[in-house]
Design a protein around this motif. Structure first.
Motif, PDB file in Angstrom:
ATOM      1  N   ASP A   1     -19.755  45.100  11.551  1.00 51.67           N
ATOM      2  CA  ASP A   1     -19.230  43.829  12.060  1.00 51.67           C
ATOM      3  C   ASP A   1     -17.937  44.119  12.819  1.00 51.67           C
ATOM      4  O   ASP A   1     -16.953  44.551  12.236  1.00 51.67           O
ATOM      5  N   GLN A   2     -17.948  43.885  14.129  1.00 51.72           N
ATOM      6  CA  GLN A   2     -16.738  44.137  14.916  1.00 51.72           C
ATOM      7  C   GLN A   2     -16.236  42.871  15.604  1.00 51.72           C
ATOM      8  O   GLN A   2     -15.556  42.919  16.632  1.00 51.72           O
ATOM      9  N   ARG A   3     -16.546  41.721  15.018  1.00 45.02           N
ATOM     10  CA  ARG A   3     -16.075  40.466  15.595  1.00 45.02           C
ATOM     11  C   ARG A   3     -14.576  40.285  15.376  1.00 45.02           C
ATOM     12  O   ARG A   3     -14.040  40.663  14.349  1.00 45.02           O
ATOM     13  N   ALA A   4     -13.927  39.688  16.371  1.00 43.51           N
ATOM     14  CA  ALA A   4     -12.524  39.313  16.271  1.00 43.51           C
ATOM     15  C   ALA A   4     -12.409  37.810  16.487  1.00 43.51           C
ATOM     16  O   ALA A   4     -13.245  37.206  17.165  1.00 43.51           O
ATOM     17  N   TYR A   5     -11.367  37.205  15.912  1.00 45.96           N
ATOM     18  CA  TYR A   5     -11.235  35.743  15.942  1.00 45.96           C
ATOM     19  C   TYR A   5      -9.949  35.278  16.624  1.00 45.96           C
ATOM     20  O   TYR A   5      -9.557  34.130  16.473  1.00 45.96           O
ATOM     21  N   ASP A   6      -9.352  36.166  17.413  1.00 45.57           N
ATOM     22  CA  ASP A   6      -8.120  35.803  18.121  1.00 45.57           C
ATOM     23  C   ASP A   6      -8.346  34.623  19.065  1.00 45.57           C
ATOM     24  O   ASP A   6      -7.508  33.715  19.140  1.00 45.57           O
ATOM     25  N   ASP A   7      -9.458  34.633  19.804  1.00 46.85           N
ATOM     26  CA  ASP A   7      -9.731  33.537  20.731  1.00 46.85           C
ATOM     27  C   ASP A   7      -9.955  32.223  19.990  1.00 46.85           C
ATOM     28  O   ASP A   7      -9.555  31.156  20.459  1.00 46.85           O
ATOM     29  N   ALA A   8     -10.588  32.296  18.820  1.00 50.05           N
ATOM     30  CA  ALA A   8     -10.788  31.088  18.019  1.00 50.05           C
ATOM     31  C   ALA A   8      -9.446  30.508  17.602  1.00 50.05           C
ATOM     32  O   ALA A   8      -9.216  29.293  17.699  1.00 50.05           O
ATOM     33  N   ALA A   9      -8.551  31.365  17.133  1.00 50.07           N
ATOM     34  CA  ALA A   9      -7.225  30.898  16.727  1.00 50.07           C
ATOM     35  C   ALA A   9      -6.470  30.299  17.908  1.00 50.07           C
ATOM     36  O   ALA A   9      -5.814  29.251  17.780  1.00 50.07           O
ATOM     37  N   SER A  10      -6.571  30.927  19.080  1.00 48.66           N
ATOM     38  CA  SER A  10      -5.886  30.414  20.265  1.00 48.66           C
ATOM     39  C   SER A  10      -6.406  29.035  20.659  1.00 48.66           C
ATOM     40  O   SER A  10      -5.630  28.153  21.046  1.00 48.66           O
ATOM     41  N   MET A  11      -7.713  28.831  20.568  1.00 48.19           N
ATOM     42  CA  MET A  11      -8.277  27.521  20.909  1.00 48.19           C
ATOM     43  C   MET A  11      -7.815  26.450  19.924  1.00 48.19           C
ATOM     44  O   MET A  11      -7.472  25.333  20.315  1.00 48.19           O
ATOM     45  N   LEU A  12      -7.770  26.784  18.647  1.00 54.42           N
ATOM     46  CA  LEU A  12      -7.299  25.816  17.659  1.00 54.42           C
ATOM     47  C   LEU A  12      -5.829  25.471  17.891  1.00 54.42           C
ATOM     48  O   LEU A  12      -5.420  24.313  17.746  1.00 54.42           O
TER      49      LEU A  12
ATOM     50  N   ARG B   1      -4.891  34.952   8.738  1.00 52.10           N
ATOM     51  CA  ARG B   1      -4.004  36.014   9.222  1.00 52.10           C
ATOM     52  C   ARG B   1      -3.494  35.710  10.621  1.00 52.10           C
ATOM     53  O   ARG B   1      -2.400  36.157  11.003  1.00 52.10           O
ATOM     54  N   LEU B   2      -4.271  34.955  11.403  1.00 52.41           N
ATOM     55  CA  LEU B   2      -3.888  34.628  12.769  1.00 52.41           C
ATOM     56  C   LEU B   2      -3.062  33.344  12.859  1.00 52.41           C
ATOM     57  O   LEU B   2      -2.804  32.838  13.945  1.00 52.41           O
ATOM     58  N   GLY B   3      -2.661  32.816  11.711  1.00 55.26           N
ATOM     59  CA  GLY B   3      -1.755  31.673  11.697  1.00 55.26           C
ATOM     60  C   GLY B   3      -2.401  30.313  11.594  1.00 55.26           C
ATOM     61  O   GLY B   3      -1.718  29.292  11.720  1.00 55.26           O
ATOM     62  N   ILE B   4      -3.710  30.262  11.346  1.00 58.06           N
ATOM     63  CA  ILE B   4      -4.407  28.991  11.183  1.00 58.06           C
ATOM     64  C   ILE B   4      -4.407  28.589   9.711  1.00 58.06           C
ATOM     65  O   ILE B   4      -4.751  29.403   8.842  1.00 58.06           O
ATOM     66  N   MET B   5      -4.034  27.349   9.432  1.00 62.06           N
ATOM     67  CA  MET B   5      -4.059  26.875   8.061  1.00 62.06           C
ATOM     68  C   MET B   5      -5.473  26.405   7.712  1.00 62.06           C
ATOM     69  O   MET B   5      -5.932  25.363   8.186  1.00 62.06           O
ATOM     70  N   VAL B   6      -6.165  27.192   6.896  1.00 60.89           N
ATOM     71  CA  VAL B   6      -7.502  26.835   6.432  1.00 60.89           C
ATOM     72  C   VAL B   6      -7.342  26.105   5.109  1.00 60.89           C
ATOM     73  O   VAL B   6      -7.128  26.708   4.067  1.00 60.89           O
ATOM     74  N   GLU B   7      -7.428  24.791   5.183  1.00 61.10           N
ATOM     75  CA  GLU B   7      -7.155  23.975   4.005  1.00 61.10           C
ATOM     76  C   GLU B   7      -8.323  23.971   3.027  1.00 61.10           C
ATOM     77  O   GLU B   7      -8.132  23.818   1.814  1.00 61.10           O
ATOM     78  N   ALA B   8      -9.533  24.141   3.553  1.00 60.88           N
ATOM     79  CA  ALA B   8     -10.719  24.161   2.694  1.00 60.88           C
ATOM     80  C   ALA B   8     -11.834  24.887   3.432  1.00 60.88           C
ATOM     81  O   ALA B   8     -11.843  24.957   4.664  1.00 60.88           O
ATOM     82  N   VAL B   9     -12.749  25.456   2.660  1.00 60.25           N
ATOM     83  CA  VAL B   9     -13.947  26.089   3.216  1.00 60.25           C
ATOM     84  C   VAL B   9     -15.157  25.388   2.613  1.00 60.25           C
ATOM     85  O   VAL B   9     -15.318  25.355   1.393  1.00 60.25           O
ATOM     86  N   THR B  10     -15.981  24.818   3.473  1.00 60.48           N
ATOM     87  CA  THR B  10     -17.174  24.101   3.040  1.00 60.48           C
ATOM     88  C   THR B  10     -18.409  24.918   3.395  1.00 60.48           C
ATOM     89  O   THR B  10     -18.572  25.318   4.553  1.00 60.48           O
ATOM     90  N   PRO B  11     -19.277  25.191   2.415  1.00 61.62           N
ATOM     91  CA  PRO B  11     -20.471  26.003   2.694  1.00 61.62           C
ATOM     92  C   PRO B  11     -21.359  25.360   3.752  1.00 61.62           C
ATOM     93  O   PRO B  11     -21.424  24.135   3.880  1.00 61.62           O
ATOM     94  N   LEU B  12     -22.031  26.217   4.498  1.00 65.64           N
ATOM     95  CA  LEU B  12     -22.967  25.758   5.520  1.00 65.64           C
ATOM     96  C   LEU B  12     -24.269  26.528   5.312  1.00 65.64           C
ATOM     97  O   LEU B  12     -24.701  27.303   6.141  1.00 65.64           O
ATOM     98  N   GLU B  13     -24.884  26.277   4.160  1.00 70.50           N
ATOM     99  CA  GLU B  13     -26.038  27.066   3.753  1.00 70.50           C
ATOM    100  C   GLU B  13     -27.333  26.405   4.190  1.00 70.50           C
ATOM    101  O   GLU B  13     -27.540  25.206   4.010  1.00 70.50           O
ATOM    102  N   ILE B  14     -28.216  27.217   4.763  1.00 65.55           N
ATOM    103  CA  ILE B  14     -29.522  26.779   5.217  1.00 65.55           C
ATOM    104  C   ILE B  14     -30.576  27.445   4.339  1.00 65.55           C
ATOM    105  O   ILE B  14     -30.490  28.649   4.054  1.00 65.55           O
TER     106      ILE B  14
END
Length: 215
Positions: free
Chosen positions: A143-154, A177-190
């Motif tokens: 897994d080599q995904r990065a989430y910098d762009d996601a944090a920038s958009m938020l 780690r990128l400075g986004i406050m994740v207040e909760a994580v809700t499962p998205l199970e299929i």
């Protein structure tokens, strides 16, 4: 008048990291009236997309899906993964909430290895390897995904905090780690099907995803 308005909007281009806002437009969908936002990573040239429903600026606990691009699942309807169904389910949940964000991260195909390598990995999986072993057999990262762009958009949308729709704990840790406050994580199970049951089991047991329906 319209050109002047567009010019003034374009001055709002984000300066966080290398991501730049390019354009926005109305996007009616089966699951609500979204605002479609296009961004470009000036370092990599990768285009990114955000779908926003309702008012999110200044809001706390904004329902958010950070979705990795999956051509086979999102477009072709592949049953080898759960990606396409997760995307639709995210739209449904956000529509029910009345506001929210879907960040569609391009360049994340096959957990970052690209579509050609992903097809090669599929071929190896057909011989009995799981999704992790197939990547490694090709000499590729698991897994080599990065989430910098996601944090920038938020940050561009100025949300105070998010409720993340995800089964992957690495995703919430990366955003934090990128400075986004994740207040909760809700499962998205299929629910699994015969074609992806082993794939989901691998995500649970080898990648640590929270999947309660997988034995």
């Amino acid at each position: 008048m319209r050109l002047n308005k567009l010019a003034s909007v374009q001055t709002a281009a984000i300066e966080s990291g290398s991501l730049r806002w390019k354009a926005s437009a109305h996007l009616p969908t089966e699951y609500g009236q979204y605002r479609l936002h296009a961004f470009v990573d000036m370092h990599s040239g990768q285009e990114q997309i955000a779908l926003v429903l309702g008012e999110v600026s200044g809001q706390a606990r904004v329902l958010t899906r950070v979705h990795s691009e999956c051509l086979t699942g999102d477009v072709f309807g592949s049953q080898r993964c759960d990606c396409g169904e997760q995307f639709k389910r995210s739209q449904q949940l956000i529509q029910a909430r009345g506001n929210g964000i879907i960040l569609y991260l391009r360049g994340h195909e096959g957990r970052g290895i690209g579509i050609s390598n992903k097809v090669q990995a599929y071929d190896l999986q057909d011989t009995g390897l799981d999704t992790v072993a197939a990547n490694l057999a090709l000499g590729l990262p698991v897994d080599q995904r990065a989430y910098d762009d996601a944090a920038s958009m938020l940050q561009h949308f100025e949300v105070k905090s998010i409720e993340l729709l995800s089964n992957n704990p690495d995703k919430s840790r990366a955003l934090t780690r990128l400075g986004i406050m994740v207040e909760a994580v809700t499962p998205l199970e299929i629910a699994s099907n015969p074609a992806n049951a082993d794939y989901l089991a691998t995500k649970k047991h080898r990648l640590g995803h929270h999947l309660s329906l997988v034995p």
